[in-house]
Every structure is written in C-alpha cells, then in structure tokens.
Write a protein that holds these residues in place. Structure first.
Motif, PDB file in Angstrom:
ATOM      1  N   THR A   1      -7.386   4.991   9.629  1.00  0.00           N
ATOM      2  CA  THR A   1      -8.763   4.540   9.428  1.00  0.00           C
ATOM      3  C   THR A   1      -8.852   3.598   8.237  1.00  0.00           C
ATOM      4  O   THR A   1      -9.508   2.543   8.298  1.00  0.00           O
ATOM      5  CB  THR A   1      -9.685   5.752   9.195  1.00  0.00           C
ATOM      6  N   ILE A   2      -8.199   3.979   7.163  1.00  0.00           N
ATOM      7  CA  ILE A   2      -8.241   3.136   5.951  1.00  0.00           C
ATOM      8  C   ILE A   2      -7.598   1.774   6.229  1.00  0.00           C
ATOM      9  O   ILE A   2      -8.103   0.736   5.809  1.00  0.00           O
ATOM     10  CB  ILE A   2      -7.537   3.868   4.786  1.00  0.00           C
ATOM     11  N   LEU A   3      -6.498   1.795   6.973  1.00  0.00           N
ATOM     12  CA  LEU A   3      -5.809   0.532   7.268  1.00  0.00           C
ATOM     13  C   LEU A   3      -6.663  -0.391   8.128  1.00  0.00           C
ATOM     14  O   LEU A   3      -6.697  -1.605   7.907  1.00  0.00           O
ATOM     15  CB  LEU A   3      -4.478   0.817   7.976  1.00  0.00           C
ATOM     16  N   VAL A   4      -7.367   0.178   9.093  1.00  0.00           N
ATOM     17  CA  VAL A   4      -8.130  -0.699  10.000  1.00  0.00           C
ATOM     18  C   VAL A   4      -9.516  -1.032   9.450  1.00  0.00           C
ATOM     19  O   VAL A   4     -10.083  -2.072   9.788  1.00  0.00           O
ATOM     20  CB  VAL A   4      -8.279  -0.101  11.423  1.00  0.00           C
ATOM     21  N   GLY A   5     -10.073  -0.161   8.572  1.00  0.00           N
ATOM     22  CA  GLY A   5     -11.446  -0.412   8.143  1.00  0.00           C
ATOM     23  C   GLY A   5     -11.698  -0.326   6.653  1.00  0.00           C
ATOM     24  O   GLY A   5     -12.761  -0.758   6.194  1.00  0.00           O
TER      25      GLY A   5
ATOM     26  N   TYR B   1       0.823  -1.213   0.000  1.00  0.00           N
ATOM     27  CA  TYR B   1       0.000   0.000   0.000  1.00  0.00           C
ATOM     28  C   TYR B   1       0.859   1.268   0.000  1.00  0.00           C
ATOM     29  O   TYR B   1       0.404   2.343   0.390  1.00  0.00           O
ATOM     30  CB  TYR B   1      -0.927   0.023   1.224  1.00  0.00           C
ATOM     31  N   GLY B   2       2.101   1.134  -0.380  1.00  0.00           N
ATOM     32  CA  GLY B   2       2.969   2.312  -0.445  1.00  0.00           C
ATOM     33  C   GLY B   2       3.774   2.543   0.800  1.00  0.00           C
ATOM     34  O   GLY B   2       4.456   3.566   0.929  1.00  0.00           O
TER      35      GLY B   2
ATOM     36  N   GLN C   1      -9.934   0.565  -1.462  1.00  0.00           N
ATOM     37  CA  GLN C   1      -9.601   1.861  -0.853  1.00  0.00           C
ATOM     38  C   GLN C   1      -8.136   1.904  -0.407  1.00  0.00           C
ATOM     39  O   GLN C   1      -7.455   2.920  -0.558  1.00  0.00           O
ATOM     40  CB  GLN C   1     -10.533   2.138   0.330  1.00  0.00           C
ATOM     41  N   LYS C   2      -7.681   0.808   0.148  1.00  0.00           N
ATOM     42  CA  LYS C   2      -6.274   0.756   0.568  1.00  0.00           C
ATOM     43  C   LYS C   2      -5.350   0.946  -0.631  1.00  0.00           C
ATOM     44  O   LYS C   2      -4.367   1.692  -0.574  1.00  0.00           O
ATOM     45  CB  LYS C   2      -5.979  -0.583   1.260  1.00  0.00           C
ATOM     46  N   GLN C   3      -5.688   0.241  -1.724  1.00  0.00           N
ATOM     47  CA  GLN C   3      -4.848   0.311  -2.932  1.00  0.00           C
ATOM     48  C   GLN C   3      -4.898   1.706  -3.556  1.00  0.00           C
ATOM     49  O   GLN C   3      -3.909   2.185  -4.103  1.00  0.00           O
ATOM     50  CB  GLN C   3      -5.335  -0.723  -3.959  1.00  0.00           C
ATOM     51  N   ARG C   4      -6.045   2.349  -3.452  1.00  0.00           N
ATOM     52  CA  ARG C   4      -6.234   3.629  -4.135  1.00  0.00           C
ATOM     53  C   ARG C   4      -5.761   4.819  -3.280  1.00  0.00           C
ATOM     54  O   ARG C   4      -5.071   5.717  -3.771  1.00  0.00           O
ATOM     55  CB  ARG C   4      -7.717   3.800  -4.470  1.00  0.00           C
ATOM     56  N   LEU C   5      -6.125   4.804  -1.999  1.00  0.00           N
ATOM     57  CA  LEU C   5      -5.933   6.003  -1.171  1.00  0.00           C
ATOM     58  C   LEU C   5      -4.573   6.076  -0.473  1.00  0.00           C
ATOM     59  O   LEU C   5      -3.984   7.152  -0.364  1.00  0.00           O
ATOM     60  CB  LEU C   5      -7.044   6.094  -0.125  1.00  0.00           C
ATOM     61  N   LEU C   6      -4.101   4.943   0.010  1.00  0.00           N
ATOM     62  CA  LEU C   6      -2.864   4.994   0.805  1.00  0.00           C
ATOM     63  C   LEU C   6      -1.640   5.449  -0.002  1.00  0.00           C
ATOM     64  O   LEU C   6      -0.865   6.294   0.479  1.00  0.00           O
ATOM     65  CB  LEU C   6      -2.609   3.633   1.483  1.00  0.00           C
TER      66      LEU C   6
END
Lengths: 364, 385
Positions: free
Chosen positions: B101-105, B65-66, B110-115
C-alpha cells in the motif's frame, strides 16, 4: 528463464490455423467435411507435416510450444483430421535416426506417404483385451486397438516387442484384418490384426532401445499436442456455454447470474487454463531436452480431468437442450470422451507420477 | 517437478538454502495460523530479524526505501524456499499488505519513514481490514474515520486481526466518505496499537492460534497516519496485493509435505504400489504443480507488462480450493492416524498432518473461493451480476 510461455510464433500460427480449420469445423458446417487426401495435401502445403522434429533443439527448430498453436485451434474447431497421427509417425521416424527412416520421414513430411503410427498402449495391452504386437525372428503377430484412420493408411509404423523390440514399416495390405471399432467418440478407429507377417530387415527403422526411445519420444510429443487440442476444445466449449448462460433466461433473468451456473462455467475455465499451463510446461521440458516424464504425467492427469469435467459442466449449464443433437454440446462430449483415453489409463498415469515422485523425492 | 530457472536464479536459491541450513533452528516448528505460543514466537522473531539483517525483506522494493530492487522471480524463489522450509516469516501483513500500500499510494515521506522500518522488522503490523459484516465484501465496512482539525478520529470494530497482541501498529481500512459510497469512500490508516481507545480481545481459532477482535473507540491519529490520499484505499488495497509481482507460494510448502509423505509411504511395505494411494499421491502432485505453473504464469505476465485475467483468476481459485483439498487427500493417504496430535507417539510425521488439516480451513483471507469464482465469472467470462 521463465517456466511458462508459448513459442515465439504461437500467435501467428494461431491466426493461420484459425482460418485453415474453419473449413473443417463441424460446428459451423458439419456436412462440409474435407476429403482425407485433400486434408493431407493442405497440411503439406501449409508445411504443418514438417513442423515437428524431435531431433532439433527448440532454439534451432520449431518448438512444441509453438506447434501447439495448430492443435489448440484444431481443438477449438473440433476438426477431425489425421494431422497428429502423421506428425507422430514422422517424429518416430526422425527419432529412429537411420537413413532409411529419414527418407520415410521426408515423404511423410511432403504429404507423399500416409503412414500411421501403431504403438500399442501398454495400459491396454495388459488388459483383458489381450492386445499387443509381438515380433519374433522377423515375424509380426498380434492385434493393436483403436488405430485412427487405419482404413486410409498406405503403411503402418509399428512398434512391436519381442526378443528385440523393433520400429518397423509394415504395408497396410499386410494386416490380416482392419476391423472398425464402433464407439461413442464419433471417430472411426480400428482393430488391426497381424498374423505371421514377415517383416524384412529393410523395413526395420530401429531396433531395441533405439526403437523404444523413438516410439516413446514421438508418443510423448504427440500427447502434448493432444492435450493442446483438449485445451482448445475447452476454450470453445467455454465460449458456447457462457453464451448459452447469457442468452437462456429463467426466473426473470439470464441463468448466468446464478452463482451455481457461474461456478460451472468457471470450472470449465479453470480446467482449460490449467491444461494450457501444463501443456506449456511439458512442451517446454521436451523442447529443452530435460526430463519431461514428470511434467508429462501431470499433464496427462490434468488433460484427462479436463476432458472429463468440462463436458459435465457444459451439460449441467445447458440442461435438456444440451442433450439434443441440435445443440453442439454432444460433439464435445464425444470428442472429449475419446481424448480422455488418449493419455493412457488413469491408473497408468498415476503409477508413472508416483514413480517420478519416488525418484525425485526419495531417490529411488 | 520444479524446472531449472537458470544459473543466476539457482545460485540465489542455493544461497537461501545455505542460510536456512545455518540459521533455521532445528526445532523451528511454527504454527503459521497465528501462533501465539511465547517460545515459538520468540524463535520466529529472532529468525525473522536474521532474515531482515540479510536485507531479504522487501526484495523487490527500490533500494532507497530499504529494499533490494530485485526481480519478482528472485522474490518468488526466496518465498518458495522459506515456505518449503516452513520458516517462520512474521510480519507478513507489514511486508506484503502495508508495504504494498505504501509503495503504490504512500507519500515520499511515508515511503522513507515506514518501509525501512518494515524491512528491518522493527515495526510489526497487524491487519485491520475485515469486520463482522465486511469480509470478502470489504466495500460494506462500517469503521469510520472523521477529520478533526489536523487529526482523524477512528471508530469501529475489526474482526480476525492477525498477530494483534504481538504487533506494533494496525493497518486500518476506514470509511471516510458517504455511507453508500463503496470503492471511493475507503481510506487506509496506520494506528499505533498502544493508542488510547484501542482494545484487543482474543479470538482463538481452529488452527490452534489466536486472532483478535479489535475495538477502535474514538481513536485519535494524526494526519500523517493517513496513507496516501483519502478515498483511495480500495485501489491501494487491490494494487497492494500485486505490488511485489509475486504469488504466495503455498505450493512450495505443500511440496515439502508431499515429499515427506512419499518418503513416509515408502517405509510401509506395499503402500506406494497401492493404486488408491498412487491416485491420491498423483492428485497431490497435480495440485502442487498446477499452482506453481499459475504462479509463474502470473510472474511472467507481470514481467512482460501483461494483464493476467485468466491466470490471475484461475490462480486465486486454485489457491483457495486446493489448500483444503490437499489436506483432505493427504489425510486420506495416511488414514485414521492422520488425526493423531503431535503429542501421540503413534502420530505419523510428528503429528503435523493433524494441524495442517485444521489450518487448511483458513483459506479465506483476501476473499473466499466463492467470491473469486464470481469475479472470474463476471469480470473474466462476462456473465451477469
């Protein structure tokens, strides 16, 4: 490597200590005090008089971060024992390094010799009290204050200053006076005076810088264990204060629901826990053989603060009942008051910390 | 007073310091209290992009995830050095709160796109948690999100939106359940700050910077803007704060200041020998060290999989109460000149103490000291609510 941790066998030693100190606890049975000689025999049997050794690296011996368990529980039980004094005397003898000193340390460790440390506090020695011990040409003079259990000692391990500082064993009978110093700590301490006492060469365990180093190292280790005791007492005082806040009702409910009371309880919790953290930090530094002085200075400051503040908060929560002797709060008040000055004066501690800051930050 | 953390960790620390020596502009002064001065913001953005280019944003996140997949200790060392150098780290809302928040939920998508967007500093986040009537008591928030087909319509008002005008998206906590529902009725959304219906009004603060009041007037967002599941927001927020396994190292910044103060005092004859000054400096050193010890206790507990009911509660109280206390004692050592601003020639230490004092009042994010004490008293000590 993580900075903060108790030693590997800390929890196991806590369990043993808890059961051992039940017999000493003034909170549960104040009149059931164990005779002095029996205490030492029990400590020897448990091996506690041999736990500490400043010459052994932590990965070879029992680290201070583990030994502290005994003192946390001793503080929690508020037990009044000479254990720390004997350990400090033994540590100093071991650190002195001579064959003679090693033999003495072994006898202390076996519970066969009751030798108590007499290391005059530099912070007090320079005060209007005029205390301090000097040695010139093998002759000891002066007065040392606030020596615990001095009336029970067979001998004293004396750190005296002079043209050449010494660490020497002096028979108890050599003291001119052993005078009780009545105090609010509910703990007997004595003023020891020596006048023209000859100290033969065979009684000297270390001289010069070696003597100073041995006394200092033993004192440093002792202060860590004393702070562990303050932490343990803080935990117990927190327990009884929280219990009281839950049980005492006013205005239709337990007083513990009021934020003002909650803050007083959390103050004890914060102070106790910070002391615990500093104990682990300073003990870890000593165990690692690192420069522990900065850690010790900050530990002393926190322990003094905790000893002072925790009883204030407990009294505030307990209010009038805490002032009555039927409550146990005063027992902690007295003990904490005594411990508060076991770390040297606040001014001395502050000066030591600033000296360390100057050295570390500016490179003085 | 820092203890050696071992060869590998100290080498990592040295690498960060070398980077800071090379890349941190000499005139890097950056008001951490939401500075909106364009020239300072430009410096902060440029520097932060360099940090991102090193791959140092999201050190504990998984590599896919970067992130770098490093330990919390490594992350703490990175943060310590950044704070100690007063390095301008922007996008803290994105790096810690949103990413946590993204990591836990968050969903895998979303993880692939946002992180990676956060890790590269391409997307800057502003905070949309607090409301006029819901600060420390976040369960009382009023902002609503109502489902409309595949979209959500968000309406409400947020207060103290940090970095609002400079950010790209807003991290919004909104009520998606019943009015009287608290913990199970809050959801987290990502809102583009350029969306129709979003209005920012500046709120200047005592620290010298700006936050915003954010109005959300029937703002339409797609279902992909809901982070994780609806109604799980409260749990996400709570866990997000601990997702990195680290603790904000305010103590590292304070230690730098203390170091500077000791050096300053040493230039004044007799100052370091004054017992009153010694008492204050020793107190400052205690404040620094106590917080450092608490931080490492928590990191150690995290690493060992232990809960931190004591250390966690004490750390939060200490962090809340020690920051203003540090500033007060700091100023007491310096005396009246501590009030002189940076444009005064007589201001000690370039006038920074004056700004530090003002900024020290901004210690309420994540809940006030009183709230933290209540949490410790009720959850930790078992006292009644």
């Amino acid at each position: 490597m993580m900075e903060l941790a108790w030693g590997e066998d800390f929890d196991a030693l806590v369990d043993v200590s808890k059961s051992a100190f039940v017999r000493y606890s003034p909170l549960e049975e104040r009149t059931n005090s164990v005779p002095f000689a029996d205490q030492i025999a029990q400590f020897a049997e448990l091996g506690w008089l041999q736990l500490s050794d400043p010459n052994v690296a932590a990965d070879e011996g029992v680290p201070l971060t583990t030994i502290a368990a005994v003192f946390v529980e001793m503080g929690r039980a508020l037990a009044d024992t000479p254990l720390l004094d004997l350990i400090v005397a033994r540590d100093a003898a071991l650190a002195a390094g001579s064959e003679h000193a090693a033999a003495l340390a072994e006898r202390i460790g076996d519970g066969e010799a009751i030798v108590l440390p007499v290391f005059p506090d530099a912070a007090i020695a320079g005060s209007e009290w005029g205390g301090g011990l000097t040695i010139e040409n093998g002759v000891l003079n002066g007065t040392a204050f606030a020596i615990g259990y001095a009336d029970q000692a067979e001998a004293f391990l004396v750190h005296a200053v002079g043209a050449e500082n010494v660490l020497a064993v002096v028979e108890a009978g050599a003291a001119v006076t052993v005078e009780p110093m009545s105090n609010m700590g509910d703990h007997e301490v004595f003023a020891l005076s020596f006048a023209n006492v000859a100290v033969p060469a065979e009684s000297v365990l270390a001289r010069g810088a070696d003597a100073d180093r041995a006394a200092k190292l033993a004192s440093q280790r002792g202060s860590v264990l004393r702070a562990a005791q303050v932490y343990g007492a803080g935990l117990r005082l927190l327990d009884i204060t929280v219990l009281y806040a839950q049980q005492r009702h006013q205005f239709g409910g337990p007083i513990g629901r009021f934020q003002a009371v909650q803050y007083l309880c959390t103050d004890i919790a914060v102070a106790a826990h910070l002391t615990s953290a500093h104990v682990r930090s300073a003990a870890g530094a000593l165990d690692a053989g690192a420069d522990a002085q900065p850690h010790l200075g900050l530990l002393h400051k926190q322990a003094i603060k905790t000893a002072t503040h925790m009883v204030h908060c407990a009294h505030e929560v307990h209010a009038g009942i805490g002032y009555m002797v039927e409550s146990n709060v005063h027992l902690f008040t007295n003990a904490a008051k005594r411990w508060q000055f076991d770390f040297g004066s606040a001014a001395h501690t502050d000066a030591e910390i600033v000296s360390a800051l100057d050295r570390i930050y500016v490179g003085a | 007073m820092r203890t050696d953390l071992g060869t590998e960790n100290e080498a990592w620390r040295a690498e960060i310091r070398a980077f800071l020596d090379a890349e941190l502009p000499a005139d890097h002064a950056f008001n951490p209290e939401f500075d909106d001065a364009p020239e300072q913001w430009a410096i902060a953005v440029e520097f932060s992009k360099k940090v991102a280019a090193k791959g140092w944003i999201g050190l504990t996140w998984p590599k896919e995830y970067g992130g770098k997949g490093l330990t919390p200790v490594a992350n703490q060392i990175f943060l310590e050095e950044m704070y100690a150098a007063d390095a301008p780290i922007i996008n803290s809302v994105g790096i810690f709160l949103a990413a946590g928040t993204i990591l836990v939920g968050g969903s895998e998508e979303q993880k692939q796109r946002l992180l990676p967007e956060i890790a590269s500093m391409n997307t800057l986040w502003a905070e949309g948690l607090t409301e006029p009537e819901a600060g420390s008591d976040l369960g009382s928030l009023k902002t609503k999100a109502v489902q409309d087909g595949d979209d959500w319509i968000i309406t409400g008002q947020k207060a103290f939106t940090s970095w609002g005008p400079m950010s790209d998206v807003l991290y919004v906590a909104a009520r998606t359940g019943a009015e009287d529902g608290r913990n199970d009725a809050i959801s987290i959304f990502l809102v583009d700050l350029k969306s129709e219906g979003v209005t920012l009004h500046p709120m200047r603060n005592y620290g010298g910077g700006v936050q915003s009041t954010t109005y959300l007037d029937h703002v339409r967002v797609s279902s992909s803007s809901l982070i994780g599941e609806a109604g799980m927001g409260w749990k996400y927020i709570m866990r997000a704060f601990y997702a990195s396994g680290t603790v904000e190292p305010i103590y590292a910044m304070q230690e730098s200041r203390l170091r500077e103060l000791v050096a300053y005092c040493k230039q004044i004859p007799g100052k370091l020998e004054d017992p009153r000054v010694q008492a204050d400096l020793a107190e400052l050193a205690g404040i620094v060290q106590s917080q450092r010890l608490m931080a490492y206790e928590i990191i150690g507990d995290n690493a060992a999989g232990r809960q931190t009911p004591w250390g966690g509660g004490v750390q939060q109280i200490a962090a809340k109460e020690y920051e203003p206390l540090f500033a007060q004692i700091f100023d007491r050592v310096l005396g009246p000149t501590s009030q002189l601003r940076s444009d005064s020639k007589l201001a000690p230490m370039g006038g920074k103490p004056e700004a530090w004092y003002r900024q020290s009042f901004a210690n309420h994010a994540g809940g006030t000291s009183q709230l933290k004490r209540m949490v410790l008293a009720t959850r930790g000590l078992g006292l009644s609510r």
